[in-house]
Motif scaffolding. Structure first.
Motif: not given
Length: 905
Positions: A34, A56, A97, A61, A26
């Motif tokens: 995000a 993403t 991540s 993600e 992520k």
């Protein structure tokens, strides 16, 4: 062959072995929010080449798979207004991540620059301007140059070697598979980009439930509402006077779309097939077919050469079509589509052939047969279609009703001389063949709680009436037959009535990515055949089927197939895997009855006919797949009747009353690996297929010294084994504005065969090499070049030993020069060379053109000189199983055309 299979499987195994490295995670900012649309790439250290990439999603993600032999790779993360991150990671599966630091992106100068090829998920987009040249005018002109895309001579669009399943314009399927009209007439200037939708499932309710391995094409126009189209008006010098008119206005709106198309010419351009269905969607949309005649009877046909149609087609054609689409509800879920087309076409054809037949035990003395054939073919047909469709996430409905009518007629004047009789025979041959055809297809998918109910229904009815006349009767000297004393002509009458009904229902339910679809159905088809053969009789001493009842010259046969079945469909799809399979059990009940001739044949057999397809996607750019299937075919009425039928003045089919109904069992398996990388504009695919067809009947043609044939069938198990593989590599070089591809195919077949009661084994190997190249680097010139080399070798062993080989070379070169703005000079060169034995024939054709463009009005004025060498015949030489033949075919003479070309807007 086993070695080839082993190597291909090793290749697949190696690919799968290296494809196990996946990195996921992520991407967030410093506050843990995000970051969508961030790019994540994998690169090998020290190399400026991207192995794989990912974007993403809305949750930040990503998941990326890659293949590399290096122990470590570089992972790079980039996002707007964020500081980029590069990290060297081990070549293993892992979860990583990242938190990116804020960094303002300073834009010193704004430059809008689009990539020529971009990819997002299963959609690959091509910027059309990156591939066109100054001489291109329509979508088809540019489509032929896009890497990974191929356009066949019939207009079929292939992606990575496979036919597409849908053709959309702004997301709407106006043409329902008959996309040739739009592809050939949509101006390139109206198109923004071409999108390839990989693994496209056209039925929305089945998306993410029932996968598809086929791709679709979506043409995205520059404007959401577009009035456009293409027109041409031309005239020419020749005998007769030449004309060429094309008028194709189009409208594409948000609620409705329509295309009207009228084309007429006598210049050898084949336009009447533009409405053919080239993309069929999938079975859940119901059944659609290109309606056609059951043309059992034929006059003798002059040969056609392996040349572009415009070189030999002597035509006078009128083709008119109209397609309309409109949304009939506020949510734009329901669509009404209506289409109609009409064709009136007259074709002339002429050829000369000289055939030397080898001696056999049936023909102890070798013979030579020469033939001149002059044809006139008349096509008169009309088709109408009405389609209601609802394609939504919460349900699907489609009903297709179509009607077709043919009023066709063919004529031939045939001159035949054989060395045994040493006499010239001339025949006038004529056939009338009206046909009426009606089809209705219904498919609906209704959600029921967490399940889906699908009902399919297809009904078809067709009548064919054909009458073949040959005069004088003495023209015919068919083995085992003689004409009736004093008869002036021989006539074959044929009537066919065919009714078909297929009904099924299935229930689909999904759990953990798997979709299971149990189905029950019933397929029914019945065909009535009535035929009569007049003024011909058998020679008792040479009776082809050892019987001479008067009824042998007539048939009144009813052929019925009833097949209830049950099946289970299994589908699965995730980010990497796609699987679909079907496991049907069929109860086949076939019956053939002809009470007049005391014929009663039947087959009652239960068969298991599974088909399986699995595909694995890895490392962003790779796909590998395997497939296998088993199917059984029990023939049609054309192999089940008993008696005599003159299908052509060249021969008679003599079907024995004791022959059983044909039973054919086919097994095949294949594998494929493909790579398509829009980042470096590289595409390639490798394919392999192995098949085995087992049959219980084998043909046994009896050919006499005059070249006439009596076709018989022998009850004997026989096989056709086929082994084929192919590869294609294509790459676009943006620095040089060059698109190039090379291809190779190899096909080997081995089959049991009979000829003149002689048994032999036929082994045929054909290879072809292809090369395509186009370049628009220079502002003053563009080049298109296509070439292919073919080699064919045939070996017959057993009682008949022969060894033949044939080679061929074809190429097309198109060069356009732009010496002054708005002026174009073109040169086209078609070359077809053939050789067999010590005989070689080279056939070259050359065209030149000059075009002036009135840029302000977007009008082209073109002067073209076709076949400037005035080559009037095409020659070829073939060494066959039982003969050597030389053929000379009449071509179109040199002609000059002046044409005005324009866009409607």
């Amino acid at each position: 062959m086993k070695k080839n299979v082993f190597l291909f499987l090793m290749l697949l195994l190696s690919a799968l072995t290296f494809a196990q490295k996946t990195v996921s995670g992520k991407i967030t900012d410093e506050d843990g929010v995000a970051i969508p649309s961030a790019s994540v790439t994998i690169e090998e250290p020290g190399k400026d080449a991207i192995l794989a990439y990912a974007i993403t999603n809305s949750k930040g993600e990503y998941k990326i798979s890659f293949t590399s032999s290096e122990p470590n790779v570089d992972l790079k993360v980039k996002a707007f207004n964020q500081k980029s991150v590069t990290k060297q990671i081990s070549n293993t599966d892992q979860t990583l991540s990242f938190k990116l630091e804020s960094e303002a992106t300073e834009i010193k100068e704004v430059k809008l620059k689009t990539r020529m090829i971009t990819a997002r998920g299963d959609t690959i987009s091509y910027d059309l301007k990156a591939f066109d040249s100054k001489s291109d005018r329509t979508l088809a002109d540019v489509m032929k140059k896009i890497p990974g895309v191929e356009v066949n001579a019939d207009g079929t669009i292939l992606y990575q070697g496979n036919a597409i399943n849908k053709f959309y314009v702004n997301g709407k399927d106006l043409m329902e598979g008959g996309y040739g009209t739009i592809n050939n007439s949509l101006p390139k200037d109206a198109v923004q980009k071409v999108e390839v939708l990989e693994n496209h499932q056209p039925v929305k309710i089945l998306q993410d439930k029932v996968p598809s391995d086929q791709a679709a094409i979506n043409i995205k126009l520059k404007n959401s509402v577009t009035m456009t189209g293409r027109g041409e008006v031309g005239t020419g010098f020749g005998d007769p006077w030449l004309w060429n008119v094309k008028l194709t206005p189009m409208f594409f709106g948000q609620k409705s779309q329509w295309v009207v198309n009228y084309k007429t010419n006598n210049t050898g351009e084949q336009v009447e097939n533009e409405g053919n269905i080239l993309a069929f969607g999938n079975r859940y949309e119901g059944r659609r077919i290109n309606a056609s005649q059951n043309d059992w009877l034929n006059v003798e046909n002059a040969s056609t050469p392996n040349l572009p149609v415009k070189r030999y087609l002597m035509n006078s054609v009128h083709y008119l079509s109209a397609n309309y689409l409109t949304n009939i509800d506020a949510k734009k879920e329901w669509e009404l589509k209506a289409s109609a087309n009409y064709t009136n076409n007259a074709v002339e054809r002429e050829s000369y052939s000289q055939t030397d037949y080898f001696s056999t035990p049936q023909r102890p003395i070798a013979s030579r047969v020469t033939q001149n054939i002059f044809n006139n073919f008349y096509t008169d047909k009309a088709k109408g279609e009405l389609i209601f469709t609802k394609n939504a996430k919460k349900g699907f409905f489609k009903n297709t009703t179509s009607f077709s009518q043919y009023w066709n007629a063919d004529r031939a004047v045939a001159n035949r001389t054989d060395s045994q009789a040493n006499s010239l025979r001339t025949a006038n041959e004529a056939i009338e063949s009206p046909t009426t055809s009606f089809q209705n297809s219904l498919s609906t998918i209704v959600p029921w709680k967490e399940k889906m109910v699908n009902v399919l229904s297809y009904i078809s009815y067709q009548t064919d009436r054909q009458t073949l006349d040959v005069s004088p009767a003495t023209y015919l000297t068919i083995p085992g037959f003689t004409t009736a004393a004093g008869a002036d002509f021989v006539r074959q009458n044929l009537r066919l009535k065919t009714f078909e009904a297929n009904h099924s229902a299935n229930l689909g339910f999904t759990t953990k990515g798997w979709t299971f679809t149990p189905e029950i159905g019933f397929n029914f088809k019945t065909t009535d055949l009535v035929s009569d053969l007049f003024n011909i009789t058998t020679i008792p001493s040479a009776n082809p089927i050892n019987q001479t009842p008067a009824s042998a010259y007539s048939n009144d046969l009813s052929y019925t197939t009833a097949t209830p079945y049950g099946s289970v469909g299994v589908n699965y799809k995730n980010d990497s895997w796609m699987l679909y399979a079907n496991f049907p059990v069929n109860s086949n009940n076939i019956k053939a009855d002809d009470p007049v001739r005391n014929v009663s044949k039947s087959v009652n057999k239960v068969t298991f006919e599974p088909n399986i397809f699995a595909q694995y996607s890895f490392a962003s750019f790779w796909k590998t797949s395997v497939n296998a299937n088993i199917n059984n075919n029990f023939g049609e009425i054309n192999t089940a009747y008993s008696g005599f039928l003159m299908t052509s003045p060249n021969g008679i089919n003599a079907m024995d009353i004791n022959n059983p109904i044909p039973q054919n069992n086919n097994k095949s398996a294949g594998a494929r690996i493909e790579y398509r990388n829009p980042l470096n504009n590289l595409f390639f695919n490798v394919n392999y297929r192995l098949s085995d067809a087992k049959r219980n009947l084998i043909s046994n043609p009896i050919i006499n010294s005059a070249g006439y044939t009596t076709m018989q069938y022998i009850e004997r198990d026989n096989h056709v084994l086929t082994n084929s593989y192919s590869a294609e590599v294509g790459k676009y070089f943006p620095k040089f504005k060059t698109n190039a591809s090379v291809s190779y195919s190899n096909n080997t077949s081995k089959s049991d065969a009979f000829l003149d009661n002689i048994s032999y084994t036929n082994k045929n190997n054909s290879q072809s090499y292809g090369f395509k190249f186009n370049n628009t680097y220079f502002s003053w010139m563009s080049i298109d070049y296509n070439a292919s080399i073919s080699r064919t070798k045939q070996i017959n062993s057993g009682e008949l030993n022969t060894n033949t080989a044939r080679k061929g070379f074809t190429h097309n070169l198109g060069v356009f020069f732009y010496p002054i703005e708005n002026h174009t000079v073109g040169f086209n060169w078609d070359q077809v060379n053939t050789s067999a034995g010590d005989q070689k024939y080279n056939n070259g054709f050359y065209d030149v053109s000059y075009q002036f463009t009135w840029a302000k009005k977007k009008i082209d004025f073109e002067l073209k000189w076709l076949n400037i060498a005035n080559k009037k015949v095409f020659e070829t030489y073939d060494i066959n199983t039982n003969n050597i033949s030389y053929t000379r075919i009449q071509l179109r003479p040199s002609q000059v055309m002046f044409t005005v070309k324009f866009n409607f807007k």
